[in-house]
Design a protein around this motif. Structure first.
Motif, PDB file in Angstrom:
ATOM      1  N   GLU A 313       0.864  -1.177   0.000  1.00  0.00           N
ATOM      2  CA  GLU A 313       0.000   0.000   0.000  1.00  0.00           C
ATOM      3  C   GLU A 313       0.902   1.229   0.000  1.00  0.00           C
ATOM      4  O   GLU A 313       1.737   1.403   0.891  1.00  0.00           O
ATOM      5  N   THR A 349      -8.029   6.894  -5.804  1.00  0.00           N
ATOM      6  CA  THR A 349      -8.564   6.332  -4.567  1.00  0.00           C
ATOM      7  C   THR A 349      -9.595   7.260  -3.930  1.00  0.00           C
ATOM      8  O   THR A 349     -10.580   6.790  -3.344  1.00  0.00           O
ATOM      9  N   GLU A 353     -13.533   6.438  -3.218  1.00  0.00           N
ATOM     10  CA  GLU A 353     -14.220   6.632  -1.938  1.00  0.00           C
ATOM     11  C   GLU A 353     -15.530   7.400  -2.110  1.00  0.00           C
ATOM     12  O   GLU A 353     -16.492   7.164  -1.383  1.00  0.00           O
ATOM     13  N   PHE A 358     -15.006   0.993  -8.312  1.00  0.00           N
ATOM     14  CA  PHE A 358     -13.692   1.271  -8.875  1.00  0.00           C
ATOM     15  C   PHE A 358     -13.738   1.454 -10.382  1.00  0.00           C
ATOM     16  O   PHE A 358     -12.984   2.257 -10.948  1.00  0.00           O
ATOM     17  N   GLU A 449      -5.360  -1.256  -4.851  1.00  0.00           N
ATOM     18  CA  GLU A 449      -6.751  -0.856  -4.592  1.00  0.00           C
ATOM     19  C   GLU A 449      -7.719  -1.418  -5.632  1.00  0.00           C
ATOM     20  O   GLU A 449      -8.922  -1.530  -5.381  1.00  0.00           O
TER      21      GLU A 449
END
Length: 579
Positions: A313, A349, A353, A358, A449
């Motif tokens: 990450e 990302t 959110e 995605f 992600e």
């Protein structure tokens, strides 16, 4: 007739490229084979040599069952917010780690992804911190004692072992809220004579479960040496050389997959030797050995080593780098354009959110990037229009000074200056766009992600499109092999790219035209095995290119008319030559 021969030639070359690409891909990036059956419990000569050289623990050549290995008694459980697993008290081996936040497959019942497993299992990967005492490794099987049952961020655990001759070993394990395990190795000399101790650490793994080492992202042996990350080693290099010793002081060393990393970080201020070893049978180790230290009678030394075992990450890796681990954020192979890529990842990302899907986030990000680049495209078209406008004057100068190239160039420059036209202005915007769009492409390839994120019928955007032509877009229960697995997104990619070329009125000779007609369908085959998220980005980008193209040509009708005229003239000339 000539055009027909050209077409056959272009088609033959395209098929050769397609088949050659598939052959090269299969050769360079073979799929993992079934694990070989166990042949015994004795190390190969290569393993014995590597163990003698680096102080590794022998054994574990035989294939063993994962559940049976983990069911053995004598384990300290690991339980942190992101990591679960256990430490084997036999040999003080960290050989059981799963990541709580990541599933093994898109199936909800698949359980967490496993990155560490005991030696001899099909997916083996492990780490060990140990010590050479007076130049000798510890016995093949050492049974350590623990002062606790569970290792948590709030509860460190100390393992102890009596190595004999007055040497007592202690290893205190602690774990943070993320993926870092810290091990403080204490060596006490209670004898009456000095003892020479040499701490070392290893990360071992099998390559059979490794992700592909692709040109766009490194997978395999990795490390930072003199604050420069080395992506150049692969398993074949280590297999061929048997032992690889990177140059420079080691900052950290280990193995990486596309999404996971296992790496040892040495004690601050130390300068251990770092090597990669081939242990035979598709097994490898990354090893770190500190300088020998003489411990006087009645004294103790402590060496602290860190082990990262977790997901790559970006924010977490960068945080460890900010805390003092050199170049740790570059465990993700960002490449040359990381200054573009990290902002793209941050934006992607955050969009995810907000929208909660995605695939939608990829589409929105592509629209944003293309929107920001639209003024550049406008400038490019304006430059092309200006060049088309002075094309007749340029031809006159070329004809007038055809025997004097220097004078011709001088007159051309004077024409450009007089008409305020920059002949390079049409190329520079295109050059500027290339790193930006490549950076976005690479972000989607690297972004953990995107793993297991769904979109419409797709369950995992990081995997190839599951709905292919040959299985009737998912209606038939089988997966076509290799480049024959043409999915919906791949078909859309080929079609939108073909439309882009078709709507472009650039003048080309017949052979060039045939190449551009076939190229989209060749790319359709080549790109079909790539991650669905990458194809979604490319299809979206092509659609936006089509819309942008139609709009800009509507704003510059003279440019389109001139190009169409030139195109028709070339086609007529080619037809005349063919007759």
């Amino acid at each position: 007739m000539e055009n027909s021969r050209n077409f056959v030639l272009v088609l033959t070359l395209s098929l050769a490229i397609l088949i050659g690409f598939q052959w090269v891909s299969d050769y360079l990036y073979p799929q993992p084979e079934e694990a070989p059956a166990a042949t015994g419990n004795v190390d190969t000569p290569a393993e014995q040599a590597a163990a003698a050289n680096a102080g590794t623990v022998s054994g574990a050549a035989a294939r063993v069952d994962l559940d049976s290995a983990l069911a053995s008694e004598g384990r300290v459980r690991i339980d942190s917010p992101k990591v679960a697993g256990s430490i084997n008290l036999a040999d003080a081996m960290i050989d059981d780690i799963v990541l709580k936040d990541y599933a093994a497959s898109p199936d909800k019942d698949s359980g967490p992804v496993r990155i560490f497993a005991p030696r001899g299992t099909e997916v083996e990967q492990y780490a060990q911190l140990s010590v050479l005492v007076n130049g000798a490794k510890l016995p093949d099987v050492t049974q350590w004692e623990a002062d606790g049952d569970v290792l948590t961020p709030e509860n460190p655990v100390t393992l102890s072992y009596d190595a004999g001759n007055g040497v007592l070993l202690e290893q205190t394990y602690s774990i943070d809220e993320n993926y870092m395990i810290t091990v403080a190795q204490a060596i006490s000399n209670t004898s009456d004579v000095p003892v020479v101790a040499q701490p070392y650490g290893i990360v071992g793994r099998t390559s059979t479960t490794a992700s592909d080492d692709f040109f766009i992202a490194h997978s395999g042996p990795i490390g930072s040496f003199d604050e420069a990350v080395e992506y150049g080693y692969d398993y074949d290099n280590v297999e061929e050389d048997r032992k690889v010793s990177p140059s420079g002081a080691v900052d950290w060393i280990g193995f990486t997959d596309i999404y996971w990393l296992a790496a040892l970080v040495p004690a601050s201020g130390s300068a251990p030797d770092a090597t990669f070893h081939s242990l035979g049978g598709d097994r490898y180790s990354a090893e770190m050995r500190y300088d020998p230290v003489t411990i006087p009678a009645g004294r103790k030394i402590t060496t602290t080593t860190q082990l990262f075992a977790g997901a790559k990450e970006s924010e977490i890796l960068d945080a460890y780098q900010d805390a003092g681990i050199p170049q740790f954020g570059l465990a993700i192979d960002w490449g040359w354009f990381r200054w573009f890529e990290k902002p793209f990842l941050w934006l992607l990302t955050n969009i995810f959110e907000l929208v909660g899907n995605f695939g939608v986030a990829i589409i929105i990000l592509t629209i944003i990037v293309r929107g920001l680049m639209f003024p550049v495209a406008q400038k490019q078209f304006a430059s092309m229009a200006a060049m088309k406008a002075i094309q007749p004057e340029m031809k006159k100068l070329q004809e007038k000074y055809k025997d004097d190239r220097l004078k011709q160039q001088q007159e051309m420059q004077a024409l450009f200056k007089r008409e305020k036209v920059n002949p390079l202005a049409g190329c520079l915007p295109l050059i500027l766009q290339i790193p930006i769009f490549f950076a976005l492409y690479k972000v989607l390839y690297l972004a953990i992600e995107m793993r297991h994120q769904d979109f419409l019928y797709i369950k995992d955007l990081s995997a190839p499109d599951p709905a292919t032509v040959l299985n009737l877009f998912g209606l038939l229960p089988f997966d076509p092999p290799g480049f024959l697995a043409i999915g919906i997104l791949a078909v859309l990619l080929g079609f939108t790219m073909w439309l882009t070329f078709k709507l472009n009125p650039s003048a080309m000779d017949p052979v060039q035209q045939q190449i551009f007609n076939i190229m989209p369908w060749v790319l359709m085959f080549i790109m079909a095995p790539f991650a669905a998220g990458l194809l979604l980005y490319w299809v979206t980008s092509n659609v936006l290119t089509l819309a942008q193209q139609k709009y800009l040509y509507s704003k510059h009708p003279a440019l389109k008319a001139a190009a169409e005229k030139e195109k028709a003239e070339k086609a007529a000339a080619a037809a005349k030559a063919g007759n």
